[in-house]
Design a protein around this motif. Structure first.
Motif, PDB file in Angstrom:
ATOM      1  N   SER C  80      12.207  -4.044  -1.391  1.00 51.36           N
ATOM      2  CA  SER C  80      11.023  -3.313  -0.925  1.00 51.36           C
ATOM      3  C   SER C  80      10.804  -3.528   0.561  1.00 51.36           C
ATOM      4  N   ILE C  81      11.010  -4.750   0.970  1.00 51.56           N
ATOM      5  CA  ILE C  81      10.734  -5.107   2.360  1.00 51.56           C
ATOM      6  C   ILE C  81      11.539  -4.268   3.356  1.00 51.56           C
ATOM      7  N   ASN C  82      12.644  -3.721   2.897  1.00 52.18           N
ATOM      8  CA  ASN C  82      13.454  -2.874   3.779  1.00 52.18           C
ATOM      9  C   ASN C  82      12.827  -1.509   4.022  1.00 52.18           C
ATOM     10  N   TYR C  83      11.930  -1.079   3.134  1.00 55.22           N
ATOM     11  CA  TYR C  83      11.356   0.264   3.247  1.00 55.22           C
ATOM     12  C   TYR C  83       9.893   0.269   3.639  1.00 55.22           C
ATOM     13  N   VAL C  84       9.195  -0.794   3.315  1.00 60.74           N
ATOM     14  CA  VAL C  84       7.749  -0.796   3.528  1.00 60.74           C
ATOM     15  C   VAL C  84       7.352  -0.557   4.988  1.00 60.74           C
ATOM     16  N   PRO C  85       8.028  -1.184   5.951  1.00 59.96           N
ATOM     17  CA  PRO C  85       7.602  -0.945   7.344  1.00 59.96           C
ATOM     18  C   PRO C  85       7.643   0.537   7.724  1.00 59.96           C
ATOM     19  N   ASP C  86       8.694   1.248   7.332  1.00 58.26           N
ATOM     20  CA  ASP C  86       8.780   2.674   7.666  1.00 58.26           C
ATOM     21  C   ASP C  86       7.750   3.497   6.893  1.00 58.26           C
ATOM     22  N   ILE C  87       7.544   3.144   5.631  1.00 55.92           N
ATOM     23  CA  ILE C  87       6.550   3.896   4.859  1.00 55.92           C
ATOM     24  C   ILE C  87       5.155   3.642   5.434  1.00 55.92           C
ATOM     25  N   TYR C  88       4.940   2.431   5.880  1.00 57.24           N
ATOM     26  CA  TYR C  88       3.656   2.098   6.488  1.00 57.24           C
ATOM     27  C   TYR C  88       3.367   3.014   7.677  1.00 57.24           C
ATOM     28  N   GLU C  89       4.388   3.308   8.442  1.00 58.17           N
ATOM     29  CA  GLU C  89       4.226   4.188   9.600  1.00 58.17           C
ATOM     30  C   GLU C  89       3.754   5.584   9.189  1.00 58.17           C
ATOM     31  N   ILE C  90       4.250   6.047   8.049  1.00 59.22           N
ATOM     32  CA  ILE C  90       3.896   7.382   7.551  1.00 59.22           C
ATOM     33  C   ILE C  90       2.456   7.431   7.059  1.00 59.22           C
ATOM     34  N   GLY C  91       1.991   6.307   6.546  1.00 60.91           N
ATOM     35  CA  GLY C  91       0.610   6.281   6.085  1.00 60.91           C
ATOM     36  C   GLY C  91       0.422   6.505   4.592  1.00 60.91           C
ATOM     37  N   THR C  92       1.517   6.708   3.865  1.00 56.49           N
ATOM     38  CA  THR C  92       1.416   6.857   2.416  1.00 56.49           C
ATOM     39  C   THR C  92       0.925   5.551   1.792  1.00 56.49           C
ATOM     40  N   LYS C  93       0.063   5.667   0.809  1.00 50.49           N
ATOM     41  CA  LYS C  93      -0.384   4.468   0.098  1.00 50.49           C
ATOM     42  C   LYS C  93       0.786   3.847  -0.653  1.00 50.49           C
ATOM     43  N   ILE C  94       0.789   2.531  -0.727  1.00 49.20           N
ATOM     44  CA  ILE C  94       1.915   1.829  -1.357  1.00 49.20           C
ATOM     45  C   ILE C  94       1.402   0.868  -2.438  1.00 49.20           C
ATOM     46  N   ILE C  95       2.010   0.960  -3.591  1.00 49.37           N
ATOM     47  CA  ILE C  95       1.828  -0.080  -4.604  1.00 49.37           C
ATOM     48  C   ILE C  95       3.207  -0.662  -4.881  1.00 49.37           C
ATOM     49  N   ASP C  96       3.371  -1.909  -4.464  1.00 54.71           N
ATOM     50  CA  ASP C  96       4.688  -2.548  -4.543  1.00 54.71           C
ATOM     51  C   ASP C  96       4.728  -3.462  -5.760  1.00 54.71           C
ATOM     52  N   MET C  97       5.708  -3.227  -6.640  1.00 58.98           N
ATOM     53  CA  MET C  97       5.834  -4.008  -7.868  1.00 58.98           C
ATOM     54  C   MET C  97       6.609  -5.310  -7.633  1.00 58.98           C
ATOM     55  N   SER C  98       7.269  -5.448  -6.506  1.00 60.38           N
ATOM     56  CA  SER C  98       8.089  -6.643  -6.255  1.00 60.38           C
ATOM     57  C   SER C  98       7.241  -7.769  -5.679  1.00 60.38           C
ATOM     58  N   ALA C  99       7.914  -8.878  -5.405  1.00 57.64           N
ATOM     59  CA  ALA C  99       7.224 -10.045  -4.840  1.00 57.64           C
ATOM     60  C   ALA C  99       7.116  -9.987  -3.319  1.00 57.64           C
ATOM     61  N   ASP C 100       7.683  -8.948  -2.696  1.00 57.24           N
ATOM     62  CA  ASP C 100       7.890  -8.998  -1.243  1.00 57.24           C
ATOM     63  C   ASP C 100       6.619  -9.085  -0.416  1.00 57.24           C
ATOM     64  N   PHE C 101       5.490  -8.695  -0.999  1.00 53.24           N
ATOM     65  CA  PHE C 101       4.239  -8.764  -0.220  1.00 53.24           C
ATOM     66  C   PHE C 101       3.128  -9.492  -0.979  1.00 53.24           C
ATOM     67  N   ARG C 102       3.543 -10.376  -1.870  1.00 54.38           N
ATOM     68  CA  ARG C 102       2.526 -11.110  -2.640  1.00 54.38           C
ATOM     69  C   ARG C 102       2.010 -12.353  -1.911  1.00 54.38           C
ATOM     70  N   LEU C 103       2.881 -13.010  -1.172  1.00 57.89           N
ATOM     71  CA  LEU C 103       2.522 -14.308  -0.594  1.00 57.89           C
ATOM     72  C   LEU C 103       1.990 -14.134   0.824  1.00 57.89           C
ATOM     73  N   LYS C 104       0.912 -14.807   1.126  1.00 59.28           N
ATOM     74  CA  LYS C 104       0.303 -14.673   2.451  1.00 59.28           C
ATOM     75  C   LYS C 104       1.053 -15.484   3.503  1.00 59.28           C
ATOM     76  N   ASP C 105       1.646 -16.586   3.071  1.00 59.42           N
ATOM     77  CA  ASP C 105       2.352 -17.477   3.999  1.00 59.42           C
ATOM     78  C   ASP C 105       3.831 -17.077   4.051  1.00 59.42           C
ATOM     79  N   PRO C 106       4.282 -16.514   5.169  1.00 60.29           N
ATOM     80  CA  PRO C 106       5.670 -16.018   5.218  1.00 60.29           C
ATOM     81  C   PRO C 106       6.709 -17.114   4.994  1.00 60.29           C
ATOM     82  N   ASP C 107       6.356 -18.346   5.329  1.00 56.22           N
ATOM     83  CA  ASP C 107       7.329 -19.436   5.143  1.00 56.22           C
ATOM     84  C   ASP C 107       7.718 -19.622   3.683  1.00 56.22           C
ATOM     85  N   LEU C 108       6.810 -19.272   2.808  1.00 60.17           N
ATOM     86  CA  LEU C 108       7.114 -19.460   1.385  1.00 60.17           C
ATOM     87  C   LEU C 108       8.277 -18.577   0.934  1.00 60.17           C
TER      88      LEU C 108
END
Lengths: 347, 347, 347, 347
Positions: C80-108
């Motif tokens: 997911s992380i490979n596509y989210v930045p570009d989709i974010y630019e478009i402005g489409t709403k995103i519901i991501d089923m993966s873990a790629d944006f669950r954790l607030k601390d990137p180090d984790l």
């Protein structure tokens, strides 16, 4: 419309309840159970917790029927018949889940069910609740007798070919049935350790659904076809698969076409023909939780036969689903109301 | 006696290994597997840990055969045939688990298996490894071809009635088979989520065991009976149940008596007749882990037919068990050696 | 609203599809799958036959997102992380089923998922899609990251007690998970014969859901509680049960009351307290096919602990259900739309 | 040696019977059952057909014991105690399958079993029938009390680490148990439709095996360790998996080495360490039908704990297997006699 359910603690009643709870035209008013009177429905139907917060009533079936517009009788065979005559007098609409009003010929009750049917006039009032073949009658009736579960899958599979020129008048049917068909009782054969992993013939000959299948095949095709069924229990809770041998020289495209034509306007009958899927033939796994009957047919070039296969959720298209579909037709609701439910696939 | 197993990573090989490991007259010398060469047997057969601490060899089948007294070939259909001619030259005894040497008529390989069988002379050397019908031939042979699993259950069920005066020459057979019959492969239809709770026809017509069943029925009764089989996978790993419709007017006591007489001296065939048990008809659940074939027959008074039911553990009486029983006979060991194993009931 | 689904052939996507198909505010416009492009959805999701007659597209995730109002990403972790930045630019709403944006601390991500997360700013845009704890944030967001399945059941079970005075800062969690959680792949451990009847630890330590559970417990209680989880696969397709040991001296009425208060306005959280039912503690069997999380708690007088138990359908409340509930909140639909479905009980 | 079995219709008795039937030093003389007196054993143990053609006797337990050399008591908890004092007087050897003589401290019976144990002197006569820890005592005794099934798996898993320097004195144990552990009774929770596909806590706190586990851990290590167990039923008939959290800072090689050393001469304890197998941790699936306990241990670097996992066939190593192994030791038979049985893998 207000409905009541008599015999509300069984599995089929449970299925009626969970589907009716989300039906927009229905209010469930009273649910009776002798053995569970006073208990919350969720004691035995745990999925209903916070959805249907009623308690089982011990009300007499006739009294119950007098307080609602339509009553579902979810009682053992030979028990509905004790209440239907009195309910009939009251005028409440009846949908009977038992076999007591399925057969038109009262003599068949003696032969197949072991009791004398003393209400042949009432037998005529009841419509066999298979919407695909009796839609108009149901529309004009107040009394529906819901088909048996194995009967449903078999009739759906065999009917489309019954008017063709068969090589003999016997169709063999092998039925594989989940445990919910035999109820929530506690005899030792139902113990999990005894039944898990088991594949058993439980009624290899003389299954009680035989006469209703033959009756409906006759109704549809005009022919006296004999059904040689063997019923097996298999290792699952929900679902029925029937595999029927019909001896006829018919190639597969013609057989599939016959099936497609026969059910072309039926929303709840699906023809399975994608032979590249893991589910290339009907499988109850793909209909669990839905009102679909999935059908297909295969032609054998070696022995002149077709194998017609049907899969249903025994508790829905084999019971509560046809009951609700019939109720919808009878009451001029949208025929699909309450019946469009996401499947529980895979489960 | 020293034995080797070619194709040792499959389920049937696993079953051979775990039974041979406790066989007092056998030493397992070499077990080969292309895909698992170098790995311990327990990597894929985890129950063999601390019981059989060998590693899979990558030895060529013919070389392997040259180092043992008897070789089991547990290879896919169409593969054994590539090695048998060379092994035959060496003189090592062969027990072939595949179909490559089951059929006497080489033309049937073209029709049912899609390959040309170029060794009709070798076909004659192999005995069909069903001890109940070929005991003397096995005793005097060095080459056994082990029957197919569905074929075994069907032949055991149908043979005892095949010489009687049947109403027609077609017997319908509905087979319900556990997953181990289709091997340890990884195509998506074998994925647990896809197959659990499923009841599927996987070969509703034209199953490859048809010709070997017809061949053996002909051998036993002299009659050309056609087998109209439909094979289903059901929700279990081990076991086969076959339900056969034989159209004949025969009452149940006579039918049971026919069955009892037919198998009266056979230690591994059991007649199920206690109708008060939870297991009143054959059920694979009661034979799991054993070499028994459980049989029974029910007579239908409504339609003139008998329903003959057979249950086996597909990996034992349907494969490794008949292989070992044949090996025992061929080598003049006690016929039951290695085959008297407590069942895993209930499981 | 028009939605698209990227990665449409997996089980979670299937669950989204079958629920969205009956959602009154949604039109499913495009469903993509690399491996199944061009095939009908019903090839892999057989229950969708005649319900959703689309074919899988091979459209690029970003292009797909540009044509819909909201996109569900049902892709493997780290994809997911490979596509989210570009989709974010478009402005489409995103519901991501993966873990790629669950954790607030990137180090984790480095520690638990083995990749470097290069979009810490985007991590802040995503709301953890657990409606019970983040309803207002979801209402005001366009980006939701759907919680993991085991994480969901654990957080629901442990959160209500996390702010109390625990004896230590470690909670042990034993998770029992159905096969659908590990997808439709074909490695040999997923073969039916290998997995049926099995009860295996598959991740006895260091399960990836650990940090998201700890993050949310911290969010709710402000406390650093460590989760000692062991994940097991059990013999079923759907469902998760988590059993958590929380060391605290709390009697059962107080514990039940704590649970009831904590979730008092939550429609999809149910408290199980009828100890006379066969289902006296939470069991996934009673929630299959629904969006409910069933919870209960038991107090141990012998050892000062409470045992907090949670049951969910891993594909619904553990994935697609929270996704749709979040979508409803985000878009100001009725929060329950598409989520009130009759259970498939018993199944 | 002639043996008798009291309470012969239950599952554990069935397992004793099928294993003793093939034991070369044993003759099964009398099998009693109140509820099935007069019936053939195969009525309830169908696998025994043609193997053990006895009928259940209604003989009083003491009379029965007077006619054999050794009696197995397969009676419910609290029932054996009624007969043991009289049988003790006769001098017949006793192997008791119940809990009535497992605990050395009579007070524990009041607390955990709800009855007053009036025979503290007899408690001392009985040896806890776990051969790995009490071999010499068993050799010199005539009275064995067979360990509980969950207790067995837990003790085998926890004992090897109990003498180390643990971080606290509490070990959490999550047990997953097949249905055969709860017997062949017919209450509605045992109905197949209610239990299939279910994962339930059935005894989340205060399980009766707790005191015998603590007693044995104390016996082995001298330490008072508390067991915080939660027992669950899972979707299978046979088998137990226990997952134990032991809080200690111990890396995995040291932990595995500790386990290996501890059981180095034990034939029926296997250490699972092949992490490339589908069965890389213990799984009851690989021990079904055998007397093995499979063990392994995993170290967690995140939280200082080890996870110790044990898998057994609850009816064999958890009951009948330890009974027979104890019998062999007590009677100076080969300790493995009757216990080397091919597994039923996969099943």
């Amino acid at each position: 419309m207000q409905v009541g359910i008599v015999g509300g603690s069984g599995y089929i009643a449970g299925q009626l309840l969970r589907m009716l709870a989300f039906h927009k035209d229905i209010e469930i008013k009273i649910v009776s159970s002798k053995s569970h009177a006073g208990e919350k429905l969720s004691r035995v139907h745990p999925d209903l917790l916070n959805i249907l917060d009623l308690r089982f009533s011990d009300m007499n079936p006739v009294d119950l029927a007098s307080r609602v517009d339509l009553v579902f009788l979810a009682l053992p065979h030979g028990t509905s018949i004790n209440y239907v005559p009195d309910i009939y007098e009251i005028g409440t609409k009846i949908i009977d889940m038992s076999a007591d009003f399925r057969l038109k010929d009262p003599d068949l009750y003696r032969e197949w069910y072991g009791f004398e049917h003393n209400y042949p006039d009432l037998l005529e009032k009841f419509v066999y609740g298979m919407p695909e073949f009796h839609r108009n009658e149901i529309k004009n009736s107040r009394y529906v007798s819901v088909p048996g579960c194995i009967a449903s899958s078999t009739i759906y599979s065999v009917a489309p070919f019954s008017m063709l020129n068969l090589d003999n008048n016997i169709v063999t049917v092998d039925a594989k049935v989940g445990s919910s068909g035999s109820g929530s009782g506690t005899d030792s054969s139902k113990n999990y350790s005894e039944r898990y992993n088991s594949v058993r013939a439980y009624k290899p000959v003389h299954h009680r659904h035989t006469p209703e299948i033959e009756q409906e095949i006759k109704y549809i095709s005009g022919k006296n076809i004999k059904i040689a069924m063997s019923a097996h229990s298999v290792n699952m809770v929900r679902g029925i698969l029937t595999t029927s041998n019909i001896f006829i020289d018919l190639d597969e495209p013609d057989a599939l076409s016959q099936l497609r034509e026969f059910y072309k306007n039926e929303k709840f009958i699906r023809l399975i023909f994608d032979r590249k899927s893991n589910f290339r033939y009907p499988d109850p796994k793909t209909v669990i939780g839905t009102n679909f009957a999935d059908l297909s047919v295969i032609s054998d070039g070696y022995i002149k036969r077709i194998v017609s296969i049907g899969a249903i959720d025994n508790m829905i298209k084999g019971a509560a689903g046809n009951a609700i579909q019939s109720m919808n037709i009878m009451n001029h609701f949208d025929e699909s109301e309450g019946l469009l439910i996401p499947a529980a696939f895979p489960v």
